[in-house]
Write a protein that holds these residues in place. Sequence first.
Motif, mmCIF file in Angstrom:
data_model
loop_
_atom_site.group_PDB
_atom_site.id
_atom_site.type_symbol
_atom_site.label_atom_id
_atom_site.label_comp_id
_atom_site.label_asym_id
_atom_site.label_seq_id
_atom_site.Cartn_x
_atom_site.Cartn_y
_atom_site.Cartn_z
ATOM 1 N N PHE A 4 -9.246 2.896 9.001
ATOM 2 C CA PHE A 4 -8.772 1.644 8.436
ATOM 3 C C PHE A 4 -7.883 0.947 9.463
ATOM 4 O O PHE A 4 -6.959 1.567 10.001
ATOM 5 C CB PHE A 4 -7.956 1.899 7.157
ATOM 6 C CG PHE A 4 -8.694 2.720 6.140
ATOM 7 C CD1 PHE A 4 -9.524 2.128 5.211
ATOM 8 C CD2 PHE A 4 -8.561 4.106 6.131
ATOM 9 C CE1 PHE A 4 -10.213 2.898 4.286
ATOM 10 C CE2 PHE A 4 -9.244 4.876 5.200
ATOM 11 C CZ PHE A 4 -10.073 4.276 4.276
ATOM 12 N N SER A 5 -8.154 -0.315 9.719
ATOM 13 C CA SER A 5 -7.291 -1.103 10.597
ATOM 14 C C SER A 5 -6.121 -1.616 9.773
ATOM 15 O O SER A 5 -6.315 -2.264 8.746
ATOM 16 C CB SER A 5 -8.061 -2.287 11.187
ATOM 17 O OG SER A 5 -9.091 -1.834 12.020
ATOM 18 N N LEU A 6 -4.923 -1.317 10.227
ATOM 19 C CA LEU A 6 -3.732 -1.699 9.485
ATOM 20 C C LEU A 6 -3.172 -3.015 10.012
ATOM 21 O O LEU A 6 -3.249 -3.293 11.212
ATOM 22 C CB LEU A 6 -2.661 -0.618 9.619
ATOM 23 C CG LEU A 6 -3.040 0.786 9.138
ATOM 24 C CD1 LEU A 6 -1.858 1.729 9.323
ATOM 25 C CD2 LEU A 6 -3.486 0.761 7.696
ATOM 26 N N PRO A 7 -2.565 -3.790 9.130
ATOM 27 C CA PRO A 7 -1.876 -4.992 9.616
ATOM 28 C C PRO A 7 -0.636 -4.589 10.416
ATOM 29 O O PRO A 7 -0.093 -3.497 10.232
ATOM 30 C CB PRO A 7 -1.503 -5.741 8.338
ATOM 31 C CG PRO A 7 -1.615 -4.751 7.238
ATOM 32 C CD PRO A 7 -2.523 -3.659 7.684
ATOM 33 N N GLU A 8 -0.190 -5.460 11.293
ATOM 34 C CA GLU A 8 0.937 -5.128 12.170
ATOM 35 C C GLU A 8 2.262 -5.033 11.427
ATOM 36 O O GLU A 8 3.236 -4.518 11.964
ATOM 37 C CB GLU A 8 1.033 -6.137 13.308
ATOM 38 C CG GLU A 8 1.165 -7.563 12.825
ATOM 39 C CD GLU A 8 0.972 -8.572 13.937
ATOM 40 O OE1 GLU A 8 1.720 -9.571 13.917
ATOM 41 O OE2 GLU A 8 0.110 -8.380 14.793
ATOM 42 N N TYR A 9 2.312 -5.478 10.185
ATOM 43 C CA TYR A 9 3.575 -5.449 9.448
ATOM 44 C C TYR A 9 3.750 -4.197 8.581
ATOM 45 O O TYR A 9 4.534 -4.173 7.653
ATOM 46 C CB TYR A 9 3.754 -6.718 8.605
ATOM 47 C CG TYR A 9 2.577 -7.060 7.715
ATOM 48 C CD1 TYR A 9 2.431 -6.481 6.460
ATOM 49 C CD2 TYR A 9 1.621 -7.977 8.134
ATOM 50 C CE1 TYR A 9 1.373 -6.800 5.645
ATOM 51 C CE2 TYR A 9 0.555 -8.308 7.320
ATOM 52 C CZ TYR A 9 0.442 -7.718 6.083
ATOM 53 O OH TYR A 9 -0.626 -8.040 5.279
ATOM 54 N N ILE A 10 3.052 -3.117 8.915
ATOM 55 C CA ILE A 10 3.246 -1.830 8.235
ATOM 56 C C ILE A 10 4.364 -1.067 8.951
ATOM 57 O O ILE A 10 4.398 -1.002 10.172
ATOM 58 C CB ILE A 10 1.948 -0.995 8.238
ATOM 59 C CG1 ILE A 10 0.863 -1.695 7.422
ATOM 60 C CG2 ILE A 10 2.183 0.425 7.712
ATOM 61 C CD1 ILE A 10 1.175 -1.873 5.958
ATOM 62 N N GLU A 11 5.251 -0.485 8.182
ATOM 63 C CA GLU A 11 6.342 0.334 8.717
ATOM 64 C C GLU A 11 5.786 1.728 9.006
ATOM 65 O O GLU A 11 5.827 2.629 8.172
ATOM 66 C CB GLU A 11 7.488 0.404 7.700
ATOM 67 C CG GLU A 11 8.760 1.015 8.216
ATOM 68 C CD GLU A 11 9.471 0.120 9.205
ATOM 69 O OE1 GLU A 11 9.699 0.592 10.339
ATOM 70 O OE2 GLU A 11 9.778 -1.022 8.856
ATOM 71 N N GLU A 12 5.236 1.902 10.205
ATOM 72 C CA GLU A 12 4.487 3.107 10.563
ATOM 73 C C GLU A 12 5.306 4.385 10.425
ATOM 74 O O GLU A 12 4.775 5.430 10.065
ATOM 75 C CB GLU A 12 3.934 2.975 11.980
ATOM 76 C CG GLU A 12 2.872 1.901 12.101
ATOM 77 C CD GLU A 12 2.314 1.779 13.508
ATOM 78 O OE1 GLU A 12 2.717 2.537 14.405
ATOM 79 O OE2 GLU A 12 1.441 0.911 13.700
#
Length: 158
Positions: free
Chosen positions: A117-125
């Motif tokens: 799954f490609s995550l959006p850049e605004y996820i708190e990894e």
Amino acid sequence: MSNLVTTQKNGSLAKSDRYADFPSWSNWIDRMFNADLPSIMMSNYNTGMTLPKVNIRETADAFYVDMAVPGMKKEDFTIDLDNEVLSISSEKNTENEHVEDNHIRQEFGYASFKRTFSLPEYIEESKIKATYKDGILSVHLPKKEEAKQKPPRTITIS
């Protein structure tokens, strides 16, 4: 042979295809390869694991990836994050012994899957968490503070 003229849905005229009753080459090949194989050929064939079903839901604070994978243990999964790509995979080898008519029969199996799954850049990894309960693997993907949905507000006109 006659050339029939028919009316299409859009009102235009079209000639009928005099070879329409004959299967096309690709249809014939598809039918040949999709035919059921005799059961004797399939009796010991293990196709492995099917691709698990996934639900993705979003709340104001996070995304959740819920995957239906019953009958497994949490140790069976590998979850990786690389360059905003989340990978969930499993690889399982099984070996069973059965005694039938004084003969030991061994069965081997292998099953695997991988979903990415490609995550959006605004996820708190750094705050991603995963749980496994009652056959559902759930991955919690919290949003960064600036991406969280704010409640609506009314702006007064001055």
